[in-house]
Structure formats: C-alpha cells, structure tokens
Design a protein around this motif. Structure first.
Motif, PDB file in Angstrom:
ATOM      1  N   PRO A  33       0.820  -1.209   0.000  1.00 43.20           N
ATOM      2  CA  PRO A  33       0.000   0.000   0.000  1.00 43.20           C
ATOM      3  C   PRO A  33       0.855   1.262   0.000  1.00 43.20           C
ATOM      4  O   PRO A  33       1.875   1.316   0.646  1.00 43.20           O
ATOM      5  CB  PRO A  33      -0.779  -0.111   1.311  1.00 43.20           C
ATOM      6  N   ILE A  34       0.396   2.268  -0.731  1.00 44.88           N
ATOM      7  CA  ILE A  34       1.045   3.570  -0.716  1.00 44.88           C
ATOM      8  C   ILE A  34      -0.030   4.631  -0.473  1.00 44.88           C
ATOM      9  O   ILE A  34      -1.220   4.342  -0.586  1.00 44.88           O
ATOM     10  CB  ILE A  34       1.806   3.853  -2.028  1.00 44.88           C
ATOM     11  N   GLU A  35       0.433   5.852  -0.160  1.00 41.88           N
ATOM     12  CA  GLU A  35      -0.535   6.880   0.212  1.00 41.88           C
ATOM     13  C   GLU A  35      -1.148   7.553  -1.020  1.00 41.88           C
ATOM     14  O   GLU A  35      -2.353   7.507  -1.241  1.00 41.88           O
ATOM     15  CB  GLU A  35       0.163   7.906   1.105  1.00 41.88           C
ATOM     16  N   ARG A  36      -0.274   8.192  -1.843  1.00 38.48           N
ATOM     17  CA  ARG A  36      -0.822   9.022  -2.925  1.00 38.48           C
ATOM     18  C   ARG A  36      -0.314   8.563  -4.291  1.00 38.48           C
ATOM     19  O   ARG A  36       0.897   8.397  -4.485  1.00 38.48           O
ATOM     20  CB  ARG A  36      -0.416  10.478  -2.718  1.00 38.48           C
ATOM     21  N   ALA A  37      -1.261   8.419  -5.239  1.00 34.84           N
ATOM     22  CA  ALA A  37      -0.904   7.985  -6.585  1.00 34.84           C
ATOM     23  C   ALA A  37      -1.446   8.974  -7.610  1.00 34.84           C
ATOM     24  O   ALA A  37      -2.617   9.357  -7.547  1.00 34.84           O
ATOM     25  CB  ALA A  37      -1.481   6.602  -6.865  1.00 34.84           C
TER      26      ALA A  37
END
Ligand code: ZN
Ligand code: ZN
Length: 338
Positions: A33-37
């Motif tokens: 998971p990552i925060e901002r895409a």
C-alpha cells in the motif's frame, strides 16, 4: 536548472514504481500500500488498487471507478490545472493514448520533469491530442522503440479493416477482430464511424468501456453486445473481442471465423503468424520510433530517461547522438496495450 544527481532527482524508479520524494507521491504505482498515486490512464498495468488517494483527469475517472472501485478516494483535475503535492506543483496534460490519458508535469524550485505515461502523436478521434510540454528532464515510455516500428495512418488501417469485413461478407463468414478492450476497441469503432454506419457486435468485456466513451461524447458506430444464448447466425457480422478470447471457450460459438488483430505488434509479420491470426492490422496507441525521437526534440529536455519496452536500444541510439539518456528499467510489463 539545477545540476543532477540521483539524490536530487525529482522522480526516481522504485520497486513500487516512479516516485517523487519532494511531492511524496507515486506515478502509476505497481504495488502498495502507498498513500498518494497520480494515475496517467486506466490501463491495468498503470491503474492498480494500491493507493489511499488517487489523482487523475476527468476523462480517466469513470474508467478508474469502473476498474478499481466506486469507493476509491479520487481527486479529479482538468488538463493543465495545477495542484500542489508536498513541495511540488503538479499538472496533467493530454498524452493522446486513450480517453483521459495524461502526461504528468512536476515542478519543484524552477526545475520541471515530465512523465509521458503511455502516449502517441498520431490522430485519434477518441482522445485529446498529445500536448508538447517543455521540461528539463523527460521520462518517456519506450514500448515500440525500434526503428522498424512506424505506423501507417489510422484512416488507411480503418479502410483495410472495412475491406476485410466486406471480403468476409462475400464469403458468408464472421469477422472476429481482436483488440484491447480499453482504448483500441473504441478507436476502431470511432475510425469506422468515419466510413460507415454499420453495426458491430461486442464481446461482453468491451461493452462497458464503449458505454463510458459514449458518455464522454465520442462518436462511434452502433454496437451491440453478443448474446451467446441467441442461436442467430453471425455470418457476415463484425465482432470485436479482447485478445484473451482467442482460443477460449467463447470462440467455439464462432467456429471457422476469420480472425484479425489490431496492434502495433502486427508491424512484425512473424507476430501475426505466431499468435495465429488470419490478418494483422497495424494500429497502435503508442508512439512509433519517429514520434519518440520527435517528442524528445520537441520537449527541449536536456535529459531523457526511458522505461517500458525497448529502453536499452533507444538509450544506446540517443547516446550515439550525444543525448544524455538512461534507462530506468521497469518493474512491470505492458500487458494491455500495443
Ligand atoms: Zn496504456
Ligand atoms: Zn503501458
């Protein structure tokens, strides 16, 4: 322009995909998971369900909602509309690849980097034309970066498709034309619209995306979903299907059909034979060799970084021309366009 070291790079390749440390966001992240895409477009290898928050264009947002989920946290912007992420100013600009497709422009302390995403320079009635965005460093895809890849005009390819359909009508045979479900299929329907008003039948995977394009106001020939329960005879009809349907049980319904494939890969004759299609139509949603080179020149970038496809060959060619170019490698393959 500041001097370049890997530490000061505005965008770098990571195992999660392209990352901008100064803006704390990923571009088309491949895992999470990552925060901002920031998402360049809706193809499966660019738009994955891995981020808390997504930033994309108005054109891409219904595609992302359809393919990821209606519940994703989505910030939608217009082409050219700047927004702030961390210490950077970001804007999205037309890439000419598919509906809503965008290049990502990132500015930090006067330095500008542009990520093209997938792009093409050829005319396409289904999306806004590619915009030249001047920058210091250009990160470009290199899917078709071999001199052999040069595209014929799409209008000519559409006339060839229609002539092939006519031949099959004469033979009382079904024409099954394979094309990627997002982008290519709609481009075929839109190019055909300039030549005919005949109805085309669609594999079930293509219909919902055609609906999104119609909603966006793209003119296309009439199209109708194939009803496999219906015992009607499809002789003389044209059916669009995704490449995965070739050799699947779905094809049993159309035994003896004439098959064609629409893709840049069809530029190489052996590809058609190897994949078992009767006809290949050279229609690509990526830049060909001359347009890659033209784009680098147009961008006035002093540094070119490549990923996707034949990066290494293009890096060597650019190096011989005295251009500062490197390959970033790629954590993923292009699975859905060509
Ligand atoms: Zn793509
Ligand atoms: Zn791609």
């Amino acid at each position: 322009m500041t001097s370049f070291t890997p530490e000061t790079a505005l965008i770098k390749m990571t195992p999660y995909g392209l990352y901008c440390p100064q803006g704390r966001f990923y571009i088309d992240p491949v895992r999470g998971p990552i925060e901002r895409a920031v998402i360049t477009h809706g193809h499966a290898d660019h738009a994955r369900n891995v981020a808390e928050t997504y930033f994309t264009t108005f054109g891409s947002s219904p595609i992302l909602q359809k393919r990821l989920s209606n519940d994703i946290s989505l910030h939608t912007v217009s082409y050219g509309e700047p927004f702030t992420l961390g210490e950077t100013t970001v804007s999205l600009h037309p890439a000419g690849h598919i509906l809503g497709s965008a290049q990502v422009r990132v500015e930090h302390q006067g330095e500008v980097w542009v990520v093209t995403g997938d792009f093409k320079r050829d005319h396409d009635p289904t999306c806004q034309p590619f915009e030249v965005v001047p920058c210091d460093t250009l990160i470009s895809e290199a899917t078709f970066a071999l001199p052999i890849y040069r595209w014929p005009p799409a209008g000519q390819v559409a006339r060839d498709i229609l002539a092939w359909w006519d031949e099959n009508i004469e033979l009382h045979q079904v024409s099954v034309l394979f094309c990627y479900a997002l982008g290519k299929a709609q481009r075929v329907l839109a190019e055909l619209k300039k030549l005919t008003d005949r109805r085309v039948f669609l594999h079930g995977a293509i219909l919902p995306i055609v609906d999104i394009y119609r909603e966006a106001g793209i003119p296309m020939v009439p199209a109708e979903k194939i009803d496999l329960q219906n015992k009607r005879d499809y002789a003389g009809e044209m059916i669009l299907a995704p490449p995965g349907a070739l050799g699947s049980p779905w094809m049993r319904r159309f035994k003896g059909a004439q098959t064609g494939f629409c893709s840049g890969w069809m530029r190489v004759r052996g590809n058609r034979r190897r994949r078992g299609y009767d006809r290949g139509f050279v229609l690509s949603d990526h830049a060909d060799w001359p347009s890659l080179l033209q784009t680098f020149e147009d961008s006035r970038a002093s540094r070119i970084q490549l990923h996707h496809g034949y990066s290494d060959i293009l890096v060597r060619y650019l190096g011989e021309q005295g251009v500062d170019a490197i390959s970033l490698g790629s954590p993923f393959a292009d699975l859905e366009s060509g």
